[in-house]
Design a protein around this motif. Structure first.
Motif, PDB file in Angstrom:
ATOM      1  N   TYR A   1     -11.902  -2.316  -2.127  1.00 24.09           N
ATOM      2  CA  TYR A   1     -10.787  -3.049  -1.542  1.00 24.09           C
ATOM      3  C   TYR A   1      -9.762  -3.386  -2.609  1.00 24.09           C
TER       4      TYR A   1
ATOM      5  N   LYS B   1      -7.531  -0.517  -3.433  1.00 25.22           N
ATOM      6  CA  LYS B   1      -6.550  -0.240  -2.383  1.00 25.22           C
ATOM      7  C   LYS B   1      -5.447  -1.289  -2.395  1.00 25.22           C
ATOM      8  N   HIS B   2      -5.840  -2.521  -2.622  1.00 27.83           N
ATOM      9  CA  HIS B   2      -4.823  -3.577  -2.696  1.00 27.83           C
ATOM     10  C   HIS B   2      -3.854  -3.317  -3.833  1.00 27.83           C
TER      11      HIS B   2
ATOM     12  N   ARG C   1      -3.066  -0.452  -5.236  1.00 28.88           N
ATOM     13  CA  ARG C   1      -2.148   0.664  -4.959  1.00 28.88           C
ATOM     14  C   ARG C   1      -1.109   0.262  -3.918  1.00 28.88           C
ATOM     15  N   ALA C   2      -1.544  -0.488  -2.911  1.00 28.87           N
ATOM     16  CA  ALA C   2      -0.601  -0.937  -1.889  1.00 28.87           C
ATOM     17  C   ALA C   2       0.474  -1.824  -2.521  1.00 28.87           C
TER      18      ALA C   2
ATOM     19  N   GLN D   1       3.057   0.161  -4.337  1.00 26.83           N
ATOM     20  CA  GLN D   1       4.008   0.917  -3.520  1.00 26.83           C
ATOM     21  C   GLN D   1       5.018   0.007  -2.840  1.00 26.83           C
TER      22      GLN D   1
ATOM     23  N   ALA E   1       2.657  -5.450   1.059  1.00 26.63           N
ATOM     24  CA  ALA E   1       1.255  -5.762   0.782  1.00 26.63           C
ATOM     25  C   ALA E   1       0.979  -7.240   1.023  1.00 26.63           C
ATOM     26  N   SER E   2       1.923  -8.098   0.615  1.00 23.20           N
ATOM     27  CA  SER E   2       1.666  -9.523   0.820  1.00 23.20           C
ATOM     28  C   SER E   2       1.664  -9.832   2.315  1.00 23.20           C
TER      29      SER E   2
ATOM     30  N   CYS F   1       0.329  -8.008   4.417  1.00 22.42           N
ATOM     31  CA  CYS F   1      -0.985  -7.601   4.901  1.00 22.42           C
ATOM     32  C   CYS F   1      -2.048  -8.585   4.453  1.00 22.42           C
ATOM     33  N   GLY F   2      -1.651  -9.627   3.751  1.00 16.64           N
ATOM     34  CA  GLY F   2      -2.637 -10.600   3.296  1.00 16.64           C
ATOM     35  C   GLY F   2      -3.109 -10.361   1.880  1.00 16.64           C
ATOM     36  N   VAL F   3      -2.463  -9.434   1.163  1.00 14.25           N
ATOM     37  CA  VAL F   3      -2.859  -9.171  -0.217  1.00 14.25           C
ATOM     38  C   VAL F   3      -2.194 -10.206  -1.125  1.00 14.25           C
ATOM     39  N   ASN F   4      -2.995 -10.831  -1.983  1.00 12.40           N
ATOM     40  CA  ASN F   4      -2.447 -11.760  -2.963  1.00 12.40           C
ATOM     41  C   ASN F   4      -1.978 -10.949  -4.174  1.00 12.40           C
TER      42      ASN F   4
ATOM     43  N   HIS G   1       0.598 -14.252   1.769  1.00 12.26           N
ATOM     44  CA  HIS G   1      -0.756 -13.779   2.080  1.00 12.26           C
ATOM     45  C   HIS G   1      -1.591 -14.863   2.750  1.00 12.26           C
TER      46      HIS G   1
ATOM     47  N   VAL H   1      -0.816 -14.928   6.525  1.00 12.64           N
ATOM     48  CA  VAL H   1      -1.546 -13.881   7.242  1.00 12.64           C
ATOM     49  C   VAL H   1      -2.944 -14.373   7.568  1.00 12.64           C
TER      50      VAL H   1
ATOM     51  N   PHE I   1       2.554   2.195   3.458  1.00 13.99           N
ATOM     52  CA  PHE I   1       2.323   2.647   2.084  1.00 13.99           C
ATOM     53  C   PHE I   1       2.252   4.161   2.090  1.00 13.99           C
TER      54      PHE I   1
END
Ligand SMILES: Nc1ncnc2c1ncn2[C@@H]1O[C@H](COP(=O)(O)OP(=O)(O)OP(=O)(O)O)[C@@H](O)[C@H]1O
Ligand SMILES: [Mg+2]
Lengths: 292, 324, 242
Positions: free
Chosen positions: A168, A171-172, A174-175, A178, A183-184, A186-189, C71, C74, C88
């Motif tokens: 995970y 993937k976070h 790389r996201a 990009q 990404a944030s 999507c809930g990515v910190n 984040h 979300v 992405f």
């Protein structure tokens, strides 16, 4: 014939190390778009940590690698917080690369001189009971420490690759690279992911330093030479192409070996660097770029 | 901004003052050496400024041009050519080298140009180190008649020439083109066909200045124990620092940065020893992060904030740019 | 459930929203309409935490959202499909969806969620291994919506879903969204240029102009009211006739 085989063997041993040297730089630049000119200096710092762990407490340089990694990881966290995280505010990636290049360039000054003051400008190396031991395969000699280096390089390369592609966290990362905003959403910190990745990149530099100090030697101002090698390998692999870095290191090692055979030892690095500039010009996507 | 004639007057007076100084007052050897180093730094940082500051191409190969100028001047002078011709020969040789290094690398974008020039400068260093295995030095007769005063005047002349060249370039079509290249690349726009031409000109001029700087250094130092030392990346990094700390992309930024760096490192070196380099590194990082317009730019910005009318010190205020 | 109260929002020094208030009830579909530059996307970004709110507040149940990082929002159950999709491109379709399920709660039910999203958007299942950048526009929009749904939100914000898509695809997507809304009690905030589409899906509508809410009401009534289109949305009578 003997000489040719030996040169190729040396090229392979050195090449694996070159790949290892480039991993951290490739992670920061290729994946996160921070150009860390101080990468070589962090490698030297890792080398010193390993050196002192051996000298003061007699901890074997290969066994102390996890300790070096942890210490360097923490240093990487500080490095990110102080120097890199403010750059996320910059409007575009080009400026982020340029500014991080300048900041880390100043950092070289700070770290190089701090290390010189702390540990003198002397050249250091680790001499263990097994230093200098060699094995023979196919008429060529391989040093034990060199082979350990190859093993570590391959291991670390595979580990990094699987972290990036399978977990995970990878993937976070790389996201976030990009499209950090998406990404944030999507809930990515994003900040935390970058923080940890920088820690990993610096820890990788530490591993490289530990391997270098056990098979070669380090000195406080030797970072720039290793930085250049890391650059070359990263460009040969193709920016962002993490899984091609170790193979690209081997290619570069063999390239050096080839130029030793043809032009002699003094021009070893010069020829390899020339080839590098040619690759940079004519195949800027790297030798290992996949065709889409 | 000062009107042109006033500015010329100020500069003229400054030149006169510098010209007269050694005749009027007794300047100690230490101070003379320091001043000559300041001149060399002004030349080199202005050289970096033209390609890095105005054109936005971060050249990390400056040391190669400088080193080339040192070597060629050294040998041409040894062949009994007058020193001023020898220095010019040094400058021209750097132009030739820039042609060889620059034409290929200028096709690279952004950081890759930086890496490419850095790598090629290292190639030069290695090759030179292999060719000249022993130290090089001038014959004893040169050392016998050694005096710092002519070095001072040569340095002064070349330094002011470098500033003048930069001044006239920035006021010309070439300068506009250079800035356009920088700004369009920064905005990631598609650049016109001509951007390559401007980059080439900027690099050649920059190399010429760096070569002249090398010539002055060759005149100052008669012997070189390690020839590779004049190709050392330090000769790239310190002028770059001077330019950025002072304010790159401005006319007087690099001058102020050079004075600041050389004089302060002299003072610090006496009191702090090695630690002063750490302080410079930290200072440089702080400037890049928080004062992207350098010392000069921040002065003019503070002034602007205070008076809002701000006749900025920052010469070409609109040209100040983030980072460089 | 989601309540925006009197917010002012700025880009740097430039004010973009003035005193905007808006409410989304449980399981409701609400439309925000307005011409280009009216501030619709700005409202969305303020809710999702990409922009700071200078005055006023945003509440979700009894939790205050303004000031929280994106984040975190979300995690609380508000998910956004940004304008221009923002998938992405270098990652596979499946990886895009997986990144959508980043929050702790979403990770646990990931497999389940993935299955029902695949049911609604079958093309995504067929192309799971393909790089997202190579999808068609309609498929990318499906992916963007699917990715937002992967976090199992209670409120879904969709910015300009119909932009650049053919009417058939838009029909299909809006059908899916209405379906999910009914089946999963998902509240939806729609920002649209296509007024008819948005009002026909929504139960209530808001109209924005120059950063302010200028009108609001029942979607069905607004849909029948020609004056609304003419005065606020810059659509003339002749265009409607044509
Ligand atoms: N990043 C930004 N920086 C400065 N101003 C912005 C920025 N983004 C939007 N604005 C301004 O804020 C106002 C509202 O923009 P917003 O994107 O919210 O409009 P919109 O209603 O979504 O329009 P559209 O239908 O074209 O998407 C506009 O005047 C716009 O110029
Ligand atoms: Mg919008």
């Amino acid at each position: 014939m003997e000489f040719v085989l030996q040169t190729i063997a040396n090229g392979l041993l050195a090449g694996a190390l070159y790949g290892l040297v480039a991993l951290g730089l490739g992670l920061l630049m290729g994946v996160m778009k921070f150009l860390n000119i101080a990468h070589g200096t962090f490698i030297i710092l890792g080398g010193y940590l390993s050196f002192w762990l051996f000298n003061l407490w007699g901890i074997d340089p290969f066994l102390s690698i996890p300790l070096v990694m942890i210490a360097m990881f923490l240093i990487g966290l500080v490095f990110y917080r102080l120097a890199l995280s403010p750059l996320l505010k910059l409007p575009d990636v080009g400026m982020r690369i340029d500014t991080s290049m300048l900041i880390t360039f100043g950092l070289i000054w700070v770290l190089d001189n701090a290390m010189t003051m702390l540990w003198t400008p002397n050249v250091r190396t680790i001499l263990t009971s097994y230093t200098g031991e060699t094995f023979r395969f196919f008429g060529a000699r391989f040093s034990f420490t060199g082979l350990c280096g190859v093993g570590i390089a391959v291991l670390v390369g595979l580990a990094l690759y699987s972290v990036l592609s399978r977990t995970y966290f990878g993937k976070h990362l790389r996201a976030a690279t990009q499209d950090a905003e998406a990404a944030s959403l999507c809930g990515v910190n994003v900040q935390r992911v970058y923080l940890i990745s920088t820690g990993i990149a610096i820890a990788l530099a530490g591993v490289a330093g530990a391997v270098i100090v056990s098979s070669y030697s380090i000195s406080a101002s030797g970072g720039i030479g290793w930085l250049l090698i890391a650059f070359v390998v990263m460009v040969l692999a193709g920016e962002g192409n993490i899984n091609a870095i170790i193979p690209a290191g081997l290619v570069y090692g063999l390239l050096e070996a080839g130029s030793v055979l043809i032009f002699g030892v003094p021009y070893r690095q010069a020829i390899a660097l020339l080839v590098f500039v040619l690759v940079l010009m004519f195949k800027p996507q790297g030798l290992f770029a996949k065709r889409e | 901004m000062l009107p042109d004639w006033k500015r010329l007057l100020v500069i003229g007076l400054l030149v006169l003052a510098f010209m007269a100084a050694p005749m009027v007052i007794e300047i100690g050897t230490g101070s003379l050496n320091l001043l000559i180093m300041v001149f060399i730094f002004v030349i080199l940082s202005q050289s970096w400024n033209i390609i890095g500051g105005y054109t936005g191409q971060i050249n990390l190969g400056l040391a190669a041009f400088f080193g080339c100028g040192v070597l060629v001047t050294h040998f041409v002078w040894k062949a009994e050519m007058p020193i001023y011709l020898a220095v010019i020969a040094g400058g021209l040789s750097a132009v030739v080298l820039a042609g060889i290094i620059g034409l290929p690398t200028l096709r690279l974008k952004g950081a890759y140009f930086a890496i490419g020039t850095f790598a090629l400068a290292e190639v030069c260093r290695i090759v030179v180190g292999n060719i000249f295995e022993r130290m090089i030095e001038m014959p004893g007769s040169y050392a016998a008649s050694y005096s710092l005063i002519p070095r001072y005047y040569l340095g002064l002349t070349v330094a002011f020439a470098a500033i003048a060249v930069t001044y006239f370039i920035t006021r010309s079509k070439l300068g506009l083109g250079m800035v356009a290249v920088r700004d369009s690349e920064q905005a990631a726009q598609v650049t016109g066909v001509n951007s390559f031409k401007y980059k080439v000109y900027a690099l050649l001029i920059s190399a010429f200045l760096a070569g002249l700087g090398g010539g002055v250094y060759a005149f100052m130092r008669l012997s070189f124990h390690y020839v590779t030392a004049v190709f050392s990346p330090i000769w790239t990094f310190e002028p770059l620092m001077a330019a950025v700390i002072g304010g790159s992309g401005t006319l007087i930024g690099p001058v102020i940065g050079s004075i600041f760096l050389v004089v302060l490192s002299e003072i610090f070196a006496l009191t702090l020893g090695e630690a002063h380099l750490i302080i410079f590194g930290l200072l440089f990082i702080l400037v890049v992060m928080y004062f992207p317009y350098g010392l000069v730019g921040s002065v003019s910005r503070i002034r602007q904030i205070i008076s809002r009318v701000g006749r900025g010190l920052c010469e070409t205020g609109e040209n100040c740019r983030k980072g460089f | 459930m989601l309540q925006i109260s009197n917010i002012d929002v700025y880009y740097g020094d430039i004010q973009a929203l003035w005193d905007v208030s808006l409410r989304i009830g449980d399981g409701e579909i609400v439309a925000v309409l307005g011409s280009n530059g009216a501030g619709k996307s700005t409202v969305m970004k303020s809710i999702s935490g990409l922009l700071k709110v200078r005055a006023g507040h945003i509440d979700f149940g009894n939790i205050r959202l303004d000031g929280l990082p994106a984040h975190h929002i979300v995690e609380l159950g508000i998910s956004m499909v940004p304008e221009g999709r923002r998938i992405f491109p270098q990652m596979s379709v499946l990886e895009n969806l997986e990144v959508g399920a980043s929050t702790n709660a979403a990770r646990k039910t990931r497999q389940n969620t993935l299955e029902w999203i695949y049911e609604f958007f079958t093309p995504l299942k067929l192309r799971a291994k393909q790089k997202a950048g190579t999808l068609s526009g309609g498929e990318q929009q499906m992916l963007a919506i699917g990715r937002a749904l992967m976090s199992v939100p209670k409120v879904l914000l969709i910015d300009e879903m119909s932009l650049g898509l053919s009417p058939i695809v838009v029909q299909e997507l809006s059908g899916v969204i209405q379906g999910i809304n009914k089946l999963r009690k998902l509240a939806v905030l729609l920002v649209e240029q296509d007024i008819e589409l948005a009002l026909s899906m929504a139960s209530r509508g808001y109209i924005m102009e120059n950063g302010r809410i200028v009108d609001q009401g029942d979607a069905k009534l607004m849909l029948c009211n020609p004056r609304i289109k003419e005065t606020y949305l810059g659509i003339g009578a002749e265009e409607k006739a044509g």
